[in-house]
Each structure stands twice: as C-alpha cells, then as structure tokens.
Design a protein around this motif. Structure first.
Motif, PDB file in Angstrom:
ATOM      1  N   ASN A 144     -84.719 -51.087  12.258  1.00 36.37           N
ATOM      2  CA  ASN A 144     -85.143 -51.504  14.148  1.00 36.37           C
ATOM      3  C   ASN A 144     -86.713 -51.597  14.780  1.00 36.37           C
ATOM      4  N   GLN A 182     -76.946 -55.695  22.591  1.00 32.70           N
ATOM      5  CA  GLN A 182     -77.241 -55.006  21.089  1.00 32.70           C
ATOM      6  C   GLN A 182     -78.486 -54.755  21.070  1.00 32.70           C
ATOM      7  N   LEU A 183     -79.687 -55.868  21.229  1.00 36.51           N
ATOM      8  CA  LEU A 183     -80.796 -55.931  21.096  1.00 36.51           C
ATOM      9  C   LEU A 183     -81.532 -54.906  22.190  1.00 36.51           C
ATOM     10  N   THR A 186     -81.147 -51.275  21.284  1.00 38.61           N
ATOM     11  CA  THR A 186     -81.733 -50.428  20.925  1.00 38.61           C
ATOM     12  C   THR A 186     -83.920 -50.628  21.502  1.00 38.61           C
ATOM     13  N   SER A 190     -84.902 -46.642  20.853  1.00 37.13           N
ATOM     14  CA  SER A 190     -86.079 -46.838  19.725  1.00 37.13           C
ATOM     15  C   SER A 190     -86.651 -46.062  20.687  1.00 37.13           C
ATOM     16  N   GLU A 254     -75.059 -43.592  20.737  1.00 38.44           N
ATOM     17  CA  GLU A 254     -76.323 -43.911  20.673  1.00 38.44           C
ATOM     18  C   GLU A 254     -77.590 -43.382  20.129  1.00 38.44           C
ATOM     19  N   TYR A 255     -78.488 -42.911  20.206  1.00 37.80           N
ATOM     20  CA  TYR A 255     -78.476 -42.051  19.630  1.00 37.80           C
ATOM     21  C   TYR A 255     -77.939 -41.074  18.175  1.00 37.80           C
ATOM     22  N   ARG A 258     -78.000 -44.463  15.782  1.00 38.92           N
ATOM     23  CA  ARG A 258     -79.818 -43.993  15.571  1.00 38.92           C
ATOM     24  C   ARG A 258     -79.767 -43.276  14.334  1.00 38.92           C
ATOM     25  N   ASP A 268     -84.730 -52.877   5.927  1.00 36.21           N
ATOM     26  CA  ASP A 268     -84.415 -53.285   6.926  1.00 36.21           C
ATOM     27  C   ASP A 268     -84.238 -55.099   6.139  1.00 36.21           C
TER      28      ASP A 268
END
Length: 283
Positions: A144, A182-183, A186, A190, A254-255, A258, A268
């Motif tokens: 990501n 979603q972006l 992220t 991130s 969410e974390y 990831r 990727d």
C-alpha cells in the motif's frame, strides 16, 4: 516529442479489457524509448504506478495518469520546478474539471496530507520527482505504497506548479465512493498513529464523563434522597457508549488489518511481461 533531452516513456497496462495493451505494444515496437508493462490483473492505480517506477531509470521521473486530463504539454513546467532545486514538483490545477466525487476525495486527501505532512496546495498525482527519491520509494518494503505520502515522508522538498487540467476525453473513472474511502483510510493509517492516540484521548474523556454521571447519581440517590427515574436515559447512555466502543474497535481493526497485510508479504503487483523494441515477445 519536442523535449531536447533523452527520455523514456513507461506505460503500465493495469489489467485493461480494451485494446490498450495492443496499442502499447505497437508503440513499443516502433519506438525504442517506449516501454510497455502489463500486469497479470487489475491491481489499482498506486500498485500500477509502483510497477512503472520500478522500471524508471531517468534522473527525473514524471508521473501522470493515462486519461490525459493532465496534458503532456505541461510536463516542462514540472521539470522547471526541479530545475529550481526542488526534489518534487507537483501540478496544481488552475481549474479542476472532475466530478463531485473526485473533488470531495481530493479535498479530504489534501486535508490528510496537510495534517500529517504539512503539505499545502491542491497536490495531485501529476508530478515530477528526482531519481534519488524514486530509488528510495522502490526500496520501501511495505505494501500500500501511497507515493505522494512516501515522497513527502522521505523528505523531498516540493513545490507546487500551476498546470492546466482538461475534462476526461473518454471513459469513466473507476474510483467509486468505496475506493475513495478506502484510499483515504489507507493514507491515514499508513502514515500516522494519530487516530489511535485520538481514540485513547476520547476514551479517557468519555470515562471521565461516565464517572461524573455515576457520581451525580450517587449524590442524588443517597445524599439528596432524589428518586432517579430513567430507563430511557440509561438506554441512551448504553447505546452511546456502545457506539463509541465499536467505533474505536473499528479504528484498531484497521491498524491490525494493515499489520496482517504486511506480515503476509504478498507483492503489490505481478508483472506479466515487459515489451520494448528488440524484445517484442516481452520478458
């Protein structure tokens, strides 16, 4: 091309279903400066850009989408920004010609970049960056890889360059509301632990509020001898605090997601073939 410098053009076919790959292969057969990369499936905008950056060998690299909303004629303006001593020159659109959904997505993306990286202006994916930062980007092992955020995190000195922006010539954007959200998520998780810290602070404040309410009930009940009615208020409090807990669990999730993604170490993207003149069958 009217550029008076050596150059290469790298085009990435991100699992298209039209004649894009056929056209890219024909161009690469005709021009030794053109390289066509095809991926095994559609991996998304940022992995496709990462695939192109992995093959880029120029001292200065320009990133742009293939929809031509950013006219190639504006590229010299970005290169002039690098000539001024900056590491990254990104296009600032004079008049954006996108739909409302893309405008809202970009608005929140800019807010996130300002909050976590201190960037300013209507930053876009149309940019020029020095080779040093492309190599550092390629060396980053995480998935990501949001390239704008990583270039900034790596310390690239940036400048905004005003550029023209055109309406989309054909087709429709594949960025749905779900993909935009979603972006943005992220981007946030991130590059920052701020949401986790925010949940801790809010949790502490909510705990204080709950303690204050409990003390109020005790004082009214035992000291003031006031009858405390209230199944409705109790129900509302339970629903409120339950909602807060679920929200915080979602942020933590969410974390954790990831972390799970990173530990799997999946690539990727996967390149099916690379085409250029003298190598028509790909490699």
């Amino acid at each position: 091309m009217s550029l008076k410098i050596s150059y290469e053009i790298i085009m990435v076919d991100d699992g298209s279903r039209d004649r894009s790959l056929e056209i890219m292969r024909r161009l690469s057969d005709q021009d030794p400066n053109v390289i066509a990369i095809t991926l095994t499936r559609n991996f998304g905008q940022h992995p496709a850009i990462a695939a192109g950056l992995s093959q880029a060998g120029g001292k200065m690299v320009v990133i742009m989408d293939a929809d031509l909303q950013n006219p190639p004629e504006e590229i010299p303006k970005l290169l002039q920004g690098l000539d001024q001593g900056y590491d990254l020159a990104f296009g600032v659109r004079k008049e954006r010609k996108d739909n409302l959904l893309r405008r809202l997505g970009s608005f929140f993306a800019v807010l996130i970049l300002k909050k976590f990286f201190g960037t300013s202006g209507n930053i876009s994916a149309f940019m020029a960056v020095r080779q040093q930062f492309v190599e550092a980007f390629n060396a980053c092992p995480e998935r990501n890889k949001f390239f704008t955020g990583l270039f900034t995190w790596l310390g690239a000195r940036s400048i905004g360059v005003e550029v023209e922006h055109s309406a989309r010539l054909s087709g429709q954007t594949h960025y749905s509301l779900r993909k935009l959200v979603q972006l943005l998520v992220t981007m946030t998780v991130s590059f920052s632990e701020y949401p986790l810290r925010l949940t801790s602070r809010i949790g502490f404040l909510v705990s204080l509020l709950g303690l204050a309410l409990a003390l109020r009930v005790v004082i009214q009940k035992f000291l003031l001898q006031v009858e405390i009615p209230g199944y409705a208020s109790l129900f509302a409090a339970v629903v409120f605090f339950g909602g807060v807990q679920l929200l915080f669990l979602g942020i933590i999730g969410e974390y954790l997601a990831r972390v799970h993604i990173e530990t799997r170490r999946r690539p990727d993207y996967l390149v099916r073939a690379i085409f250029k003149k003298g190598n028509p069958l790909g490699r």
